[in-house]
Design a protein around this motif. Structure first.
Motif, PDB file in Angstrom:
ATOM      1  N   SER A 144      41.714  -2.192  33.866  1.00  0.00           N
ATOM      2  CA  SER A 144      41.509  -3.009  35.067  1.00  0.00           C
ATOM      3  C   SER A 144      41.814  -2.214  36.332  1.00  0.00           C
ATOM      4  O   SER A 144      41.112  -2.362  37.352  1.00  0.00           O
ATOM      5  CB  SER A 144      42.391  -4.261  35.005  1.00  0.00           C
ATOM      6  OG  SER A 144      42.030  -5.073  33.915  1.00  0.00           O
ATOM      7  N   PHE A 145      42.842  -1.385  36.293  1.00  0.00           N
ATOM      8  CA  PHE A 145      43.150  -0.585  37.480  1.00  0.00           C
ATOM      9  C   PHE A 145      42.033   0.420  37.773  1.00  0.00           C
ATOM     10  O   PHE A 145      41.737   0.707  38.942  1.00  0.00           O
ATOM     11  CB  PHE A 145      44.480   0.139  37.290  1.00  0.00           C
ATOM     12  CG  PHE A 145      44.895   0.939  38.487  1.00  0.00           C
ATOM     13  CD1 PHE A 145      45.502   0.325  39.568  1.00  0.00           C
ATOM     14  CD2 PHE A 145      44.659   2.319  38.551  1.00  0.00           C
ATOM     15  CE1 PHE A 145      45.874   1.065  40.690  1.00  0.00           C
ATOM     16  CE2 PHE A 145      45.033   3.055  39.665  1.00  0.00           C
ATOM     17  CZ  PHE A 145      45.645   2.425  40.733  1.00  0.00           C
ATOM     18  N   GLU A 146      41.422   0.962  36.738  1.00  0.00           N
ATOM     19  CA  GLU A 146      40.310   1.890  36.960  1.00  0.00           C
ATOM     20  C   GLU A 146      39.165   1.206  37.705  1.00  0.00           C
ATOM     21  O   GLU A 146      38.592   1.766  38.656  1.00  0.00           O
ATOM     22  CB  GLU A 146      39.813   2.426  35.631  1.00  0.00           C
ATOM     23  CG  GLU A 146      38.600   3.351  35.759  1.00  0.00           C
ATOM     24  CD  GLU A 146      37.834   3.468  34.463  1.00  0.00           C
ATOM     25  OE1 GLU A 146      36.698   3.993  34.507  1.00  0.00           O
ATOM     26  OE2 GLU A 146      38.348   3.015  33.426  1.00  0.00           O
TER      27      GLU A 146
ATOM     28  N   ILE B  37      36.210  -9.580  33.597  1.00  0.00           N
ATOM     29  CA  ILE B  37      36.405 -10.283  34.857  1.00  0.00           C
ATOM     30  C   ILE B  37      37.811 -10.851  34.976  1.00  0.00           C
ATOM     31  O   ILE B  37      38.407 -10.846  36.066  1.00  0.00           O
ATOM     32  CB  ILE B  37      35.345 -11.406  35.004  1.00  0.00           C
ATOM     33  CG1 ILE B  37      35.434 -12.039  36.378  1.00  0.00           C
ATOM     34  CG2 ILE B  37      35.494 -12.431  33.898  1.00  0.00           C
ATOM     35  CD1 ILE B  37      35.187 -11.090  37.509  1.00  0.00           C
ATOM     36  N   SER B  38      38.379 -11.349  33.889  1.00  0.00           N
ATOM     37  CA  SER B  38      39.721 -11.931  33.988  1.00  0.00           C
ATOM     38  C   SER B  38      40.761 -10.860  34.299  1.00  0.00           C
ATOM     39  O   SER B  38      41.645 -11.067  35.142  1.00  0.00           O
ATOM     40  CB  SER B  38      40.077 -12.660  32.691  1.00  0.00           C
ATOM     41  OG  SER B  38      40.010 -11.770  31.588  1.00  0.00           O
ATOM     42  N   GLY B  39      40.685  -9.712  33.622  1.00  0.00           N
ATOM     43  CA  GLY B  39      41.625  -8.642  33.918  1.00  0.00           C
ATOM     44  C   GLY B  39      41.460  -8.103  35.321  1.00  0.00           C
ATOM     45  O   GLY B  39      42.451  -7.813  36.018  1.00  0.00           O
ATOM     46  N   LEU B  40      40.223  -7.977  35.786  1.00  0.00           N
ATOM     47  CA  LEU B  40      39.983  -7.464  37.135  1.00  0.00           C
ATOM     48  C   LEU B  40      40.432  -8.469  38.191  1.00  0.00           C
ATOM     49  O   LEU B  40      40.947  -8.077  39.246  1.00  0.00           O
ATOM     50  CB  LEU B  40      38.499  -7.147  37.300  1.00  0.00           C
ATOM     51  CG  LEU B  40      38.098  -6.385  38.570  1.00  0.00           C
ATOM     52  CD1 LEU B  40      38.850  -5.064  38.649  1.00  0.00           C
ATOM     53  CD2 LEU B  40      36.598  -6.145  38.596  1.00  0.00           C
TER      54      LEU B  40
ATOM     55  N   LEU C 138      37.938  -7.497  46.745  1.00  0.00           N
ATOM     56  CA  LEU C 138      37.765  -7.684  45.304  1.00  0.00           C
ATOM     57  C   LEU C 138      38.158  -9.102  44.865  1.00  0.00           C
ATOM     58  O   LEU C 138      37.537  -9.667  43.959  1.00  0.00           O
ATOM     59  CB  LEU C 138      38.589  -6.645  44.546  1.00  0.00           C
ATOM     60  CG  LEU C 138      38.379  -6.600  43.025  1.00  0.00           C
ATOM     61  CD1 LEU C 138      36.918  -6.347  42.684  1.00  0.00           C
ATOM     62  CD2 LEU C 138      39.262  -5.525  42.391  1.00  0.00           C
ATOM     63  N   ILE C 139      39.174  -9.700  45.482  1.00  0.00           N
ATOM     64  CA  ILE C 139      39.564 -11.059  45.099  1.00  0.00           C
ATOM     65  C   ILE C 139      38.415 -12.026  45.340  1.00  0.00           C
ATOM     66  O   ILE C 139      38.105 -12.882  44.492  1.00  0.00           O
ATOM     67  CB  ILE C 139      40.825 -11.488  45.873  1.00  0.00           C
ATOM     68  CG1 ILE C 139      42.046 -10.692  45.395  1.00  0.00           C
ATOM     69  CG2 ILE C 139      41.070 -12.986  45.709  1.00  0.00           C
ATOM     70  CD1 ILE C 139      43.338 -11.056  46.119  1.00  0.00           C
ATOM     71  N   PHE C 140      37.767 -11.914  46.480  1.00  0.00           N
ATOM     72  CA  PHE C 140      36.654 -12.809  46.802  1.00  0.00           C
ATOM     73  C   PHE C 140      35.505 -12.635  45.815  1.00  0.00           C
ATOM     74  O   PHE C 140      34.937 -13.616  45.321  1.00  0.00           O
ATOM     75  CB  PHE C 140      36.185 -12.531  48.236  1.00  0.00           C
ATOM     76  CG  PHE C 140      34.941 -13.264  48.595  1.00  0.00           C
ATOM     77  CD1 PHE C 140      34.976 -14.608  48.946  1.00  0.00           C
ATOM     78  CD2 PHE C 140      33.712 -12.614  48.569  1.00  0.00           C
ATOM     79  CE1 PHE C 140      33.814 -15.282  49.267  1.00  0.00           C
ATOM     80  CE2 PHE C 140      32.552 -13.289  48.880  1.00  0.00           C
ATOM     81  CZ  PHE C 140      32.604 -14.631  49.232  1.00  0.00           C
ATOM     82  N   LYS C 141      35.172 -11.406  45.492  1.00  0.00           N
ATOM     83  CA  LYS C 141      34.023 -11.162  44.624  1.00  0.00           C
ATOM     84  C   LYS C 141      34.292 -11.590  43.181  1.00  0.00           C
ATOM     85  O   LYS C 141      33.417 -12.176  42.532  1.00  0.00           O
ATOM     86  CB  LYS C 141      33.658  -9.683  44.667  1.00  0.00           C
ATOM     87  CG  LYS C 141      33.301  -9.192  46.054  1.00  0.00           C
ATOM     88  CD  LYS C 141      32.138  -8.262  46.051  1.00  0.00           C
ATOM     89  CE  LYS C 141      31.707  -7.970  47.494  1.00  0.00           C
ATOM     90  NZ  LYS C 141      30.416  -7.321  47.564  1.00  0.00           N
ATOM     91  N   THR C 142      35.482 -11.306  42.681  1.00  0.00           N
ATOM     92  CA  THR C 142      35.782 -11.724  41.309  1.00  0.00           C
ATOM     93  C   THR C 142      35.898 -13.247  41.200  1.00  0.00           C
ATOM     94  O   THR C 142      35.483 -13.843  40.196  1.00  0.00           O
ATOM     95  CB  THR C 142      37.089 -11.076  40.835  1.00  0.00           C
ATOM     96  OG1 THR C 142      38.131 -11.342  41.791  1.00  0.00           O
ATOM     97  CG2 THR C 142      36.921  -9.577  40.688  1.00  0.00           C
ATOM     98  N   GLU C 143      36.442 -13.871  42.249  1.00  0.00           N
ATOM     99  CA  GLU C 143      36.546 -15.326  42.225  1.00  0.00           C
ATOM    100  C   GLU C 143      35.162 -15.973  42.272  1.00  0.00           C
ATOM    101  O   GLU C 143      34.910 -16.978  41.580  1.00  0.00           O
ATOM    102  CB  GLU C 143      37.400 -15.803  43.406  1.00  0.00           C
ATOM    103  CG  GLU C 143      37.765 -17.269  43.362  1.00  0.00           C
ATOM    104  CD  GLU C 143      38.674 -17.616  42.204  1.00  0.00           C
ATOM    105  OE1 GLU C 143      38.584 -18.761  41.705  1.00  0.00           O
ATOM    106  OE2 GLU C 143      39.477 -16.748  41.807  1.00  0.00           O
TER     107      GLU C 143
END
Length: 723
Positions: free
Chosen positions: A102-104, A122-125, A143-148
């Motif tokens: 996920s960090f990668e 997606i959950s880990g990211l 990234l928070i907005f896009k993954t959500e």
């Protein structure tokens, strides 16, 4: 597993570029990440000035791209700026959710590279973005907005992706819980599972079909080995392309289509899904079937046939092809779970969780499943409150049980081989349920009392068949007693209490009890006569069949009194039958064309030869017992006659008051000689009578002669009964 309905939209999932170059990073040229052993490097002309260690993986990065989009990285880098080597900062992030993978992906996003968002990552990211504080305050479209957005608009609208994301949340506690990923996925799965099957359109892209009523598997455009895709069309319209509106794609799915998919979830996530499904009002029998299916997959020993399945003896020895019960306990972690008892603890958690979510309605799951689950719960030492609750559930359906599931060993105790006390409690719960239903349906007391919610309510037909339920439980209990009576450690008190736990009305025939009693007598040959009589009190001789009576008449293990009762009851039955037949023949004889009454000989001739032979043997035994009884009466009467004679002699030998005034030498001498002679004669006669048998003591006419000089007495008539 079912494919999602949006599988064909490859541009939305699978290859989704969420990154991109911005004007801030034009001076940093890179061609991606390169991995060498356990280290990641950025293909860039600028040397790295940031070393991030995530577990055993090292990332050689640059400070500026990371601090521009990550609030945590910015704060950590500024805190380490005063270190000995300000040119290179070393940061350790061992607690990042999702680990190095996920960090990668988050680091690629910070560098503006394209990141593929899938249901698997997606959950880990999303959790890593929250951990790194990649909010909109730092940059718009972070990234928070896009993954959500991907979770809300892509994953939650897909059946398959919701399952995959919920499965991937197993290693993300407590981040996935706090971010409501588990809750939202569980509710999405529950909503789709409870949807009206007629409002679900199944789209197929393959040509092959499978039998069994389940939609055929197909190959979707996004992969090579997908399955059919459910699409929820609640409006009921038949819109769509021609492929989706074909008759073969409108088949109604089976009611259990979702069982296999949700059974891959970990137990805590499965509980969340089932709880959400209950709230939405799914049928309780389907929920019970889903729980049974899940238990058969995670507890393989639960479905073993027979009472001594090896899986139940050692549950931790069970291993599935993928490694058995692979679970990550929330809040646990660490190397402590590698202990030898870890699989047992995991199975105990599964058992306790399944007990807690079983629907309270009657017949939601089978009684056999409940008994096997109870056996496993006792062996794994589950919570006592849950075990008690499960015992009540078994008692509610005890008439459906079979003997093999009822033979539960006594784990941890050495008194008996089987847990007899447990069966006693199950019978008590069954009787409590019967009394509750009877009280709730009794008229004349105002409004009927509502049955407890736990026990549920039986249907009218089931309530009417309450007596049949008791009869089935009685037969089951008799079979259980016959099995456990072979145990030499089973006490007489436990056997008697269990045999008498049901009311007398529950048994119309006591043949099963007789077999259990006979089996107990065989296994316990050292019982005293009193204990044998006490044991035989549990059965009613009048409820034994003819075959059981014939066996009991020749059973040397039974007390003599019980044999007499058996023979007498059988004689009464035959006499009543003959009297009834004679009465019926006499009533029919009044008619002009009535047949002549049937005689006793004709009835006996019409019976089978085995019946006649058995009755002849029984009659012979009865006559023998009668002869012995009459002999005892004769001995008693003879003894009574002798006592009367001795009393008479004593009265004659005693001096009267009138004779005391006469003084004569000869008379006095005669009186002294007569008294001792009478007493001596009486005691000698009494001693001889005690030594002689009845036949030797009696004369030819059955009378014992009195003292010398006594007038002959007429023999008394024998009394009908011993007074």
């Amino acid at each position: 597993m079912w494919e999602s309905e949006s599988e064909s939209h490859a541009g939305e999932r699978g290859l989704v570029p969420v990154g991109g170059s911005s004007g801030q990073h034009e001076g940093l040229k890179n061609d991606g990440f390169v991995r060498r052993d356990h280290s990641w490097y950025v293909n860039s002309d600028i040397p790295s000035d940031l070393l991030v260690k995530v577990g055993d993986v090292s990332f050689h990065l640059h400070k500026y791209p990371m601090i521009s989009r990550s609030g945590r990285m910015s704060r950590i880098i500024y805190e380490t700026a005063a270190s000995a080597d300000p040119d290179t900062a070393a940061v350790g992030l061992d607690d990042v959710p999702g680990g190095a993978d996920s960090f990668e992906l988050a680091a690629r996003f910070c560098y503006g590279m394209a990141v593929d968002l899938t249901a698997a990552n997606i959950s880990g990211l999303r959790c890593a973005a929250e951990y790194l504080e990649m909010t909109e305050d730092l940059e718009e479209g972070n990234l928070i907005f896009k993954t959500e957005a991907f979770l809300s608009y892509v994953v939650l609208s897909s059946w398959r992706d919701s399952i995959v994301v919920l499965k991937s949340c197993e290693g993300l506690s407590p981040w996935a819980e706090n971010l409501q990923i588990v809750r939202r996925c569980s509710e999405s799965i529950a909503w789709k599972a409870c949807a009206n099957p007629r409002g679900v359109r199944w789209a197929y892209t393959g040509t092959g079909a499978t039998g069994g009523g389940r939609p055929p598997r197909a190959t979707g455009p996004g992969g090579g080995g997908g399955t059919a895709s459910p699409r929820w069309n609640l409006s009921g319209s038949g819109g769509g392309d021609s492929k989706e509106s074909s008759p073969s794609r409108q088949a109604v799915p089976p009611a259990d289509w979702w069982f296999e998919d949700v059974s891959v979830l970990r137990i805590d996530h499965f509980v969340r899904v089932v709880t959400a499904i209950k709230v939405k009002g799914m049928r309780f029998d389907l929920i019970g079937a889903a729980i049974t299916h899940y238990a058969s997959k995670w507890l393989p020993g639960l479905t073993k046939d027979g009472p001594h399945g090896g899986a139940l003896d050692e549950p931790w020895a069970q291993a599935s092809p993928g490694g058995g019960l692979h679970m990550i306990i929330a809040g646990g972690g660490g190397k402590d779970h590698i202990a030898a008892s870890a699989p047992a603890r995991e199975q105990r958690m599964v058992v306790e969780s399944l007990i807690s979510i079983i629907p309270p309605q009657r017949d939601s799951v089978s009684c056999g499943f409940l008994l096997r689950l109870l056996r496993l719960a006792i062996m794994l030492k589950a919570a006592p409150a849950l075990v008690t609750e499960l015992e009540k559930r078994v008692g509610m359906q005890l008439e459906q049980a079979v003997l093999a599931d009822l033979l539960i060993p006594s784990y941890g105790r050495a008194d008996t081989a089987y847990d007899v006390d447990l069966v006693q409690r199950l019978v008590e719960h069954f009787l409590v349920q019967e009394q509750t239903e009877l009280a709730s349906s009794s008229p004349g007391r105002g409004e009927p009392a509502a049955a407890p919610e736990y026990y549920g309510a039986r249907t009218t037909a089931a309530s009417a068949a309450g007596l049949n339920a008791k009869e089935r439980v009685a037969r089951l209990l008799d079979s259980y007693l016959s099995e456990v009576s072979r145990d030499r450690n089973l006490s007489l008190t436990k056997f008697q209490v269990l045999a008498e736990s049901l009311p007398e009305s529950a048994r119309t025939c006591d043949d099963g009890l007789y077999r259990a009693v006979d089996s107990y007598l065989k296994a316990h040959p050292t019982l005293t006569e009193h204990e044998r009589k006490r044991l035989c009190r549990v059965m009613d001789c009048q409820k034994l069949s003819f075959d059981a009576c014939m066996h009991a008449a020749q059973n040397e293990r039974l007390p003599l009194r019980v044999v007499v009762q058996v023979l007498f009851s059988e004689q009464v039955k035959i006499s009543n039958a003959l009297a009834g037949s004679s009465g019926a023949g006499a009533a029919l004889g009044k008619a002009p064309d009535a047949a002549p009454p049937t005689t006793r000989r004709q009835l006996l001739d019409g019976t089978p030869q085995s019946f006649q032979d058995g009755w002849a043997a029984a009659k012979k035994d009865i006559n023998t017992l009668k002869f012995e009884l009459e002999s005892m009466k004769a001995k008693y009467l003879e003894l009574q006659h002798e006592m009367d004679a001795l009393q008479k002699q004593v009265e004659r030998g005693a001096p009267s008051p009138a004779a005391g005034s006469k003084v004569a030498g000869v008379g006095a001498g005669a009186g002294k000689n007569q008294g001792p002679s009478a007493w001596s004669s009486g005691w000698r006669k009494l001693g001889r009578l005690a030594k002689m048998t009845g036949a030797d003591a009696a004369g030819p006419d059955g009378h014992v002669p009195g003292a010398p000089g006594e007038a002959p007495r007429k023999p008394r008539r024998w009394r009908n009964s011993i007074s």
